[in-house]
Design a protein around this motif. Structure first.
Motif, PDB file in Angstrom:
ATOM      1  N   GLU A   1      26.291  57.770  26.087  1.00  0.00           N
ATOM      2  CA  GLU A   1      25.360  57.780  27.227  1.00  0.00           C
ATOM      3  C   GLU A   1      26.108  57.701  28.562  1.00  0.00           C
ATOM      4  O   GLU A   1      25.693  56.987  29.470  1.00  0.00           O
ATOM      5  CB  GLU A   1      24.392  56.592  27.112  1.00  0.00           C
ATOM      6  CG  GLU A   1      23.381  56.707  25.987  1.00  0.00           C
ATOM      7  CD  GLU A   1      22.109  57.409  26.420  1.00  0.00           C
ATOM      8  OE1 GLU A   1      22.130  58.104  27.465  1.00  0.00           O
ATOM      9  OE2 GLU A   1      21.093  57.265  25.714  1.00  0.00           O
ATOM     10  N   THR A   2      27.179  58.443  28.702  1.00  0.00           N
ATOM     11  CA  THR A   2      27.974  58.412  29.922  1.00  0.00           C
ATOM     12  C   THR A   2      27.149  58.834  31.132  1.00  0.00           C
ATOM     13  O   THR A   2      26.463  59.860  31.094  1.00  0.00           O
ATOM     14  CB  THR A   2      29.192  59.346  29.793  1.00  0.00           C
ATOM     15  OG1 THR A   2      29.938  58.961  28.649  1.00  0.00           O
ATOM     16  CG2 THR A   2      30.085  59.245  31.022  1.00  0.00           C
ATOM     17  N   GLU A   3      27.195  58.014  32.185  1.00  0.00           N
ATOM     18  CA  GLU A   3      26.501  58.285  33.453  1.00  0.00           C
ATOM     19  C   GLU A   3      25.041  58.680  33.231  1.00  0.00           C
ATOM     20  O   GLU A   3      24.552  59.659  33.784  1.00  0.00           O
ATOM     21  CB  GLU A   3      27.255  59.353  34.248  1.00  0.00           C
ATOM     22  CG  GLU A   3      28.652  58.908  34.653  1.00  0.00           C
ATOM     23  CD  GLU A   3      29.363  59.866  35.588  1.00  0.00           C
ATOM     24  OE1 GLU A   3      28.886  61.010  35.756  1.00  0.00           O
ATOM     25  OE2 GLU A   3      30.394  59.478  36.159  1.00  0.00           O
ATOM     26  N   SER A   4      24.333  57.849  32.452  1.00  0.00           N
ATOM     27  CA  SER A   4      22.950  58.167  32.065  1.00  0.00           C
ATOM     28  C   SER A   4      21.890  57.307  32.738  1.00  0.00           C
ATOM     29  O   SER A   4      20.708  57.624  32.660  1.00  0.00           O
ATOM     30  CB  SER A   4      22.788  58.017  30.548  1.00  0.00           C
ATOM     31  OG  SER A   4      23.573  58.954  29.844  1.00  0.00           O
ATOM     32  N   PHE A   5      22.286  56.221  33.404  1.00  0.00           N
ATOM     33  CA  PHE A   5      21.295  55.272  33.901  1.00  0.00           C
ATOM     34  C   PHE A   5      21.344  55.122  35.419  1.00  0.00           C
ATOM     35  O   PHE A   5      22.407  55.047  36.014  1.00  0.00           O
ATOM     36  CB  PHE A   5      21.496  53.901  33.243  1.00  0.00           C
ATOM     37  CG  PHE A   5      21.278  53.925  31.755  1.00  0.00           C
ATOM     38  CD1 PHE A   5      20.002  53.788  31.227  1.00  0.00           C
ATOM     39  CD2 PHE A   5      22.345  54.113  30.883  1.00  0.00           C
ATOM     40  CE1 PHE A   5      19.789  53.823  29.851  1.00  0.00           C
ATOM     41  CE2 PHE A   5      22.146  54.154  29.513  1.00  0.00           C
ATOM     42  CZ  PHE A   5      20.859  54.008  28.996  1.00  0.00           C
ATOM     43  N   ASP A   6      20.156  55.052  36.014  1.00  0.00           N
ATOM     44  CA  ASP A   6      20.051  54.827  37.462  1.00  0.00           C
ATOM     45  C   ASP A   6      20.380  53.380  37.809  1.00  0.00           C
ATOM     46  O   ASP A   6      20.971  53.103  38.857  1.00  0.00           O
ATOM     47  CB  ASP A   6      18.621  55.131  37.937  1.00  0.00           C
ATOM     48  CG  ASP A   6      18.218  56.559  37.673  1.00  0.00           C
ATOM     49  OD1 ASP A   6      18.805  57.459  38.293  1.00  0.00           O
ATOM     50  OD2 ASP A   6      17.318  56.779  36.825  1.00  0.00           O
ATOM     51  N   VAL A   7      19.953  52.462  36.933  1.00  0.00           N
ATOM     52  CA  VAL A   7      20.137  51.027  37.162  1.00  0.00           C
ATOM     53  C   VAL A   7      20.538  50.368  35.849  1.00  0.00           C
ATOM     54  O   VAL A   7      20.026  50.718  34.784  1.00  0.00           O
ATOM     55  CB  VAL A   7      18.828  50.369  37.685  1.00  0.00           C
ATOM     56  CG1 VAL A   7      19.021  48.867  37.878  1.00  0.00           C
ATOM     57  CG2 VAL A   7      18.371  51.021  38.981  1.00  0.00           C
TER      58      VAL A   7
ATOM     59  N   LEU B   1      28.377  53.814  31.992  1.00  0.00           N
ATOM     60  CA  LEU B   1      26.985  54.126  31.684  1.00  0.00           C
ATOM     61  C   LEU B   1      26.146  54.472  32.914  1.00  0.00           C
ATOM     62  O   LEU B   1      25.187  55.232  32.826  1.00  0.00           O
ATOM     63  CB  LEU B   1      26.342  52.930  30.969  1.00  0.00           C
ATOM     64  CG  LEU B   1      26.763  52.706  29.512  1.00  0.00           C
ATOM     65  CD1 LEU B   1      26.506  51.267  29.085  1.00  0.00           C
ATOM     66  CD2 LEU B   1      26.021  53.671  28.599  1.00  0.00           C
ATOM     67  N   VAL B   2      26.516  53.926  34.074  1.00  0.00           N
ATOM     68  CA  VAL B   2      25.696  54.125  35.269  1.00  0.00           C
ATOM     69  C   VAL B   2      25.993  55.478  35.919  1.00  0.00           C
ATOM     70  O   VAL B   2      27.116  55.989  35.856  1.00  0.00           O
ATOM     71  CB  VAL B   2      25.918  52.973  36.284  1.00  0.00           C
ATOM     72  CG1 VAL B   2      27.250  53.125  37.027  1.00  0.00           C
ATOM     73  CG2 VAL B   2      24.758  52.865  37.246  1.00  0.00           C
ATOM     74  N   LYS B   3      24.972  56.060  36.533  1.00  0.00           N
ATOM     75  CA  LYS B   3      25.154  57.309  37.262  1.00  0.00           C
ATOM     76  C   LYS B   3      26.014  57.066  38.502  1.00  0.00           C
ATOM     77  O   LYS B   3      26.093  55.939  38.994  1.00  0.00           O
ATOM     78  CB  LYS B   3      23.785  57.865  37.683  1.00  0.00           C
ATOM     79  CG  LYS B   3      22.907  58.316  36.532  1.00  0.00           C
ATOM     80  CD  LYS B   3      21.566  58.835  37.048  1.00  0.00           C
ATOM     81  CE  LYS B   3      20.671  59.293  35.896  1.00  0.00           C
ATOM     82  NZ  LYS B   3      19.347  59.762  36.391  1.00  0.00           N
TER      83      LYS B   3
END
Length: 236
Positions: free
Chosen positions: A113-119, A142-144
């Motif tokens: 889930e690389t760079e998949s989450f806004d927060v 994980l974070v965008k």
């Protein structure tokens, strides 16, 4: 297989799992501080979480996850205490919210889930793992690039020992005895060093204090015991 796991810590919370949603149980402090944390995250994200994809690392029984979902966010909650996750899933039958719970570590989730989450919210979790820096590194992955990461933990100093262990666990009985290990408390400077090594830049920090007379928690400038930090990814 993730090795950054303290199985004693996982089992400690698993044993209490059935009481996660009992507001008069050992988890009463989490219910009491949840609105403060939620509002801080919401304010720092421009006052609106609707449509944002949010990861709750160390979600436990889902107290924060459900609050985030009620704000319109798409929430993924992860934890390695299976009993707590089962409670979280069962509570969804009551709340009717749409949350995805997974038994997986942040380090393993980062592989897919690389760079998949806004927060990302990682609250009261870092002090329960052998190597907090690995969790921080995983959150950075994980974070965008434009996203935000929130960490909360307990400072390490004589005052925090007195308030968070002696006071909270032995005098006021706010938490079960043995909940915290002083040696695992983390200074803000330590989090910041690990964060900078993971290309994260601090953008805010706030403390949380408890008044034993009024039995109320509040956010403020005092970070000597409980504190929350917010980080953003540095675009290289």
């Amino acid at each position: 297989m993730n090795s950054n796991v303290d199985h004693e810590e996982v089992n400690k919370f698993a044993a209490l799992a059935a009481r996660w949603w009992d507001r008069d149980s050992e988890f009463k402090p989490l219910h009491d501080i949840n609105p403060l944390r939620l509002n801080y995250i919401k304010e720092q994200c421009g006052g609106n979480l609707e449509g944002k994809r949010i990861l709750d690392v160390g979600c436990g029984g889902g107290i924060l996850s459900e609050s985030l979902a009620l704000e319109g966010a798409t929430v993924v909650g992860i934890d390695l205490a299976e009993a707590g996750l089962e409670v979280a899933k069962l509570h969804l039958l009551e709340s009717g919210l749409d949350i995805e719970y997974q038994s997986i570590s942040a380090e393993d989730l980062a592989k897919s889930e690389t760079e998949s989450f806004d927060v990302i919210a990682c609250l009261e979790m870092l002090e329960h793992v052998p190597d907090p820096s690995l969790v921080i590194e995983a959150c950075s992955k994980l974070v965008k690039p434009s996203g935000r990461i929130f960490f909360s933990t307990i400072n390490r100093n004589p005052k925090s020992y007195f308030f968070a262990i002696v006071g909270a666990e032995y005098v006021l009985n706010l938490l079960p005895k043995g909940t915290h290990n002083y040696q695992k408390f983390i200074r803000p400077s330590e989090i910041d060093e690990w964060a900078r090594l993971s290309n994260l830049s601090i953008s805010s920090m706030i403390g949380m204090t408890y008044n034993p007379i009024t039995k109320k928690y509040k956010l403020g400038d005092d970070v000597s015991v409980n504190y929350m930090t917010q980080y953003k990814k540095i675009n290289l």
